[in-house]
Design a protein around this motif. Sequence first.
Motif, PDB file in Angstrom:
ATOM      1  N   SER A  82       1.152  -1.373   0.030  1.00 30.75           N
ATOM      2  CA  SER A  82      -0.288  -0.097   0.233  1.00 30.75           C
ATOM      3  C   SER A  82       0.599   1.573  -0.080  1.00 30.75           C
ATOM      4  CB  SER A  82      -0.572   0.014   0.913  1.00 30.75           C
ATOM      5  OG  SER A  82       0.232   0.012   2.804  1.00 30.75           O
ATOM      6  N   SER A  83       2.138   0.955   0.183  1.00 25.60           N
ATOM      7  CA  SER A  83       3.265   2.010   0.548  1.00 25.60           C
ATOM      8  C   SER A  83       4.167   1.871  -0.267  1.00 25.60           C
ATOM      9  CB  SER A  83       2.899   2.709   1.415  1.00 25.60           C
ATOM     10  OG  SER A  83       3.766   1.900   2.694  1.00 25.60           O
ATOM     11  N   ASN A  84       5.492   1.810   0.345  1.00 29.23           N
ATOM     12  CA  ASN A  84       6.466   1.269  -0.675  1.00 29.23           C
ATOM     13  C   ASN A  84       7.297  -0.098   0.741  1.00 29.23           C
ATOM     14  OD1 ASN A  84       8.401   3.190   1.617  1.00 29.23           O
ATOM     15  ND2 ASN A  84       7.311   4.515   1.061  1.00 29.23           N
ATOM     16  N   ASN A  85       8.373  -0.406   0.303  1.00 31.76           N
ATOM     17  CA  ASN A  85       9.599  -0.754   1.080  1.00 31.76           C
ATOM     18  C   ASN A  85      10.366  -0.690   1.972  1.00 31.76           C
ATOM     19  OD1 ASN A  85       8.857  -2.885  -1.041  1.00 31.76           O
ATOM     20  ND2 ASN A  85      11.186  -3.395  -2.368  1.00 31.76           N
ATOM     21  N   THR A  86      10.684   0.907   2.108  1.00 33.19           N
ATOM     22  CA  THR A  86      10.751   1.193   3.003  1.00 33.19           C
ATOM     23  C   THR A  86      10.339   1.186   4.679  1.00 33.19           C
ATOM     24  OG1 THR A  86      12.458   2.709   1.622  1.00 33.19           O
ATOM     25  CG2 THR A  86      12.565   3.183   4.010  1.00 33.19           C
ATOM     26  N   LEU A  87       8.399   1.237   4.399  1.00 34.61           N
ATOM     27  CA  LEU A  87       7.641   0.885   5.536  1.00 34.61           C
ATOM     28  C   LEU A  87       7.500   0.232   5.608  1.00 34.61           C
ATOM     29  CD1 LEU A  87       5.082   4.896   4.386  1.00 34.61           C
ATOM     30  CD2 LEU A  87       7.971   4.070   5.934  1.00 34.61           C
TER      31      LEU A  87
END
Length: 483
Positions: A82-87
């Motif tokens: 739903s956002s990105n790999n870091t989160l």
Amino acid sequence: MESLEPNKKHYLSWPVIALIDFVTIISFENIFYPFQNQGLSVVISWIFLLFAYVIPYALISSQMSLTLDNQAGGLASWVRHSSNNTLGYWTSWMYWVQSVPYIVDVSNSVIVSFSWMFLGNNTLDKRMSTFWFGILTFAIILIFILLENVIKNSLEILSLIGGGAMFIMSALFVLLAGYAVLHGHHIATQPFNWGAFKPNFSLKYFSTTGLLIFAMSGAELAAPYVVQMRDPKHEFPKAMWLLAIMTGFLTIFGTLALAMFFNANHIPHDFKMNGPYYAFQLLGNSLGVGKLLMYIFAVVQAIFMMAQLAVLLDASSRVFAGDVADKFMPKWLTKKNKNGRPVHSYTMTTGLSLFLLLLTGTLPNINTIYNWLLNINGIISPYKTCWVFFAFVAMRMHQDKFHSDYTFIKNKTGALIVGGWCLAFTFICATLGFIPQEAKFGTGAFNHQLLLNFITVIVLFGLGFVMPWLRKREQRREGMELS
């Protein structure tokens, strides 16, 4: 004669899913510390949270589970997609690190349960120093880490047996407490009227709400079981509804049952540590069976806590084996042994447990240690839970990119309002949890515990920044060797 289908898939029914999740989320002792913190008014808190938080939480978990039903990473996968790999990495890290204080807390509970089995009373605090309490806690953690690499599925089965027995004991307490009152037992909390349930909205009241969230959170743990259901579209939401109803029953009626035996205005100072044993001892005396129920509970509690510890240690190692870990985690930390277990993650768990135990060594007695660790869980666990609502809000903001067989609140604006409310409420309660709950403001004990709270959160979450940095250094070194 027709032959049996050789590869017939075994499906889990929705009541079984609800029970598996329930015994992982909440146990009998989870109703004791809110009762000590808020008294009889906690019943209103439980009812409010059931409708304004627990049911939306369960149904949000339903939509997320059914939207990303082929993701093994659970909550981290929800955030990553739903956002990105870091989160996604930060979710994994916080999900793992929040289990460390709980592992130490559960190990403490194992010692307390055995003390009641062998001593039959509350004298552990007088018989054992904080030093030896810490040593024993650390020894239990080490023993179970070693067992993780020897015994496989048996401890998870033991967890289901222990959890089922704990639910039966909890329900039994509620029913027998009602029976005792109907047959003449005097209600300990007086006055027992509507005024006694009125919440006292103060800073202390709101600072203790994080522990209620800690007690009721975890609906997302059922996500991996979606693929094992015959008709997840219709059955998984049913499982989450049943989970919410069972949680509401235990928290609301369990608290009312406690008020039958304990005066909510004068609760014992060691109630969080010894309250469940006092409860079954008082219930046994009321029913004329002496300490029998207390000893039965002590055995069930020991089995339940040891099994919980085994499962927690196993689950805490999985974050180091996820697909996102390769980019953010040093290779030495994800290295696996012949059994496929990332052994160095156990070293990390042991080291952080020892760090927490060293901090607890600065506290005056076992009861204070027990209470402080509970309060730490009331800070760190809700911060982790924030990611559930963050993932839901992020997904609904871009809902055209996702398909789900189940939608919680079809109206986008309504869904964002409910998800945003749950996220803000959880974050605020977690932050207010930094305020020490058993020490008076301005005293040395208050300042000491406040400092420990900040040190613990900074170290546990701060290490999450260190791992990607170590991984980058490792990659640069590998690049230099190749060139």
